[in-house]
Design an enzyme around this catalytic site. Structure first.
Site, PDB file in Angstrom:
ATOM      1  N   ASP A 274       2.414  11.875  -9.731  1.00 50.18           N
ATOM      2  CA  ASP A 274       3.722  12.048 -10.378  1.00 50.18           C
ATOM      3  C   ASP A 274       3.935  13.434 -11.010  1.00 50.18           C
ATOM      4  O   ASP A 274       5.027  14.004 -10.869  1.00 50.18           O
ATOM      5  CB  ASP A 274       3.942  10.978 -11.456  1.00 50.18           C
TER       6      ASP A 274
ATOM      7  N   ASP B 232       0.863  -1.171   0.000  1.00 51.77           N
ATOM      8  CA  ASP B 232       0.000   0.000   0.000  1.00 51.77           C
ATOM      9  C   ASP B 232       0.905   1.226   0.000  1.00 51.77           C
ATOM     10  O   ASP B 232       1.947   1.235   0.659  1.00 51.77           O
ATOM     11  CB  ASP B 232      -0.911  -0.002   1.229  1.00 51.77           C
TER      12      ASP B 232
ATOM     13  N   PHE C  95       1.894   7.942 -13.114  1.00 56.26           N
ATOM     14  CA  PHE C  95       0.478   7.971 -12.736  1.00 56.26           C
ATOM     15  C   PHE C  95       0.344   8.724 -11.417  1.00 56.26           C
ATOM     16  O   PHE C  95       1.325   9.230 -10.868  1.00 56.26           O
ATOM     17  CB  PHE C  95      -0.063   6.542 -12.602  1.00 56.26           C
TER      18      PHE C  95
HETATM   19  P1  IMP Z   1      -1.406   2.026  -4.324  1.00 56.82           P
HETATM   20  O1  IMP Z   1      -1.450   1.617  -2.878  1.00 56.82           O
HETATM   21  O2  IMP Z   1      -0.139   1.626  -5.015  1.00 56.82           O
HETATM   22  O3  IMP Z   1      -2.648   1.619  -5.071  1.00 56.82           O
HETATM   23  O4  IMP Z   1      -1.378   3.633  -4.338  1.00 56.82           O
HETATM   24  C1  IMP Z   1      -2.430   4.422  -3.778  1.00 56.82           C
HETATM   25  C2  IMP Z   1      -2.474   5.771  -4.453  1.00 56.82           C
HETATM   26  O5  IMP Z   1      -1.269   6.514  -4.149  1.00 56.82           O
HETATM   27  C3  IMP Z   1      -2.529   5.735  -5.983  1.00 56.82           C
HETATM   28  O6  IMP Z   1      -3.849   5.643  -6.460  1.00 56.82           O
HETATM   29  C4  IMP Z   1      -1.887   7.077  -6.363  1.00 56.82           C
HETATM   30  O7  IMP Z   1      -2.832   8.127  -6.252  1.00 56.82           O
HETATM   31  C5  IMP Z   1      -0.840   7.252  -5.279  1.00 56.82           C
HETATM   32  N1  IMP Z   1       0.460   6.705  -5.718  1.00 56.82           N
HETATM   33  C6  IMP Z   1       0.992   5.498  -5.385  1.00 56.82           C
HETATM   34  N2  IMP Z   1       2.193   5.337  -5.938  1.00 56.82           N
HETATM   35  C7  IMP Z   1       2.429   6.454  -6.653  1.00 56.82           C
HETATM   36  C8  IMP Z   1       3.534   6.865  -7.467  1.00 56.82           C
HETATM   37  O8  IMP Z   1       4.531   6.174  -7.646  1.00 56.82           O
HETATM   38  N3  IMP Z   1       3.407   8.082  -8.035  1.00 56.82           N
HETATM   39  C9  IMP Z   1       2.333   8.886  -7.865  1.00 56.82           C
HETATM   40  N4  IMP Z   1       1.290   8.542  -7.131  1.00 56.82           N
HETATM   41  C10 IMP Z   1       1.330   7.332  -6.517  1.00 56.82           C
END
Ligand code: IMP
Length: 193
Positions: free
Chosen positions: A151, A68, A148
């Site tokens: 970023d 997460d 994404f």
């Molecule tokens: P997840 O836990 O990887 O699904 O990330 C949760 C949320 O954090 C994503 O929907 C993005 O909005 C943000 N996020 C996670 N990793 C990144 C990244 O590497 N760059 C930019 N936003 C990120």
């Protein structure tokens, strides 16, 4: 050796497969035909990673892991944090999330922030946690089209470009996620028995 990644995101799984030792075959929930959306009801990144990994461990008893990630902004007391994906209310609407973030920061001088990734791994019925962070600054408008999430507004310390201006290989080398998975990969290499 099979290792289940508690995600439906095949893209993430391909990236992780590149980072772990060759002896490990990363299997996703989609590969296992498990269609459940595991509710992320935890108050912290670690709690959410644990919920997802434990769900699979209890259901199947396999070695498995979940991750997460959140963006923590100093001037917003750590927001959006665990709510990063749904900051503007609608799940995974990157545009709306960034607009809300920039609005909330518009009167703040301190624009320091960090991404944090937390991984929970169940390995031989024991639980292990790995973390990675990337510190940087939130800029005033979006630049770049790669990547994404947040970023386009995040400039990592030591760089003068956003994560959305970086190629994926460079991002993976310095990123929160890359660092956390590198730690897990090192652990697996040492403990693959
Ligand atoms: P997840 O836990 O990887 O699904 O990330 C949760 C949320 O954090 C994503 O929907 C993005 O909005 C943000 N996020 C996670 N990793 C990144 C990244 O590497 N760059 C930019 N936003 C990120």
């Amino acid at each position: 050796m099979r290792l289940v990644f508690a995600t439906h995101n095949t893209h993430k799984a391909i990236e992780v497969q590149k980072m772990v030792p060759d002896a490990f075959e990363i299997i996703t929930l989609t590969d296992l035909n498990i269609l459940d959306e595991i509710p992320e009801t935890g108050q912290t990144l670690q709690a959410n990673a644990l919920i997802k990994a434990r769900f699979i461990h209890q259901k199947l008893g396999y070695n498995c892991f979940a991750d997460d990630t959140g963006l923590e902004v100093e001037a917003l007391n750590g927001e959006p944090g665990v709510y990063s994906a749904r900051y503007a209310g609608i799940a995974k609407n990157n545009e709306a999330n960034i607009t809300k973030l920039l609005n909330n920061l518009s009167t703040k001088e301190n624009r320091r922030a960090r991404f944090v990734t937390c991984i929970c791994l169940f390995w031989l019925d024991e639980m292990f946690v790995f973390e990675g962070e990337l510190k940087g600054t939130i800029i005033h408008e979006k630049i770049g089209t790669n990547g994404f999430g947040y970023d386009p507004v995040f400039v990592p310390d030591g760089y003068d470009i956003t994560l959305a201006q970086m190629d994926l290989m460079t991002k993976n080398l310095i990123s929160h996620r890359g660092k956390a998975f590198k730690k897990m990969a090192e652990f697996l290499l040492e403990n693959k028995g």
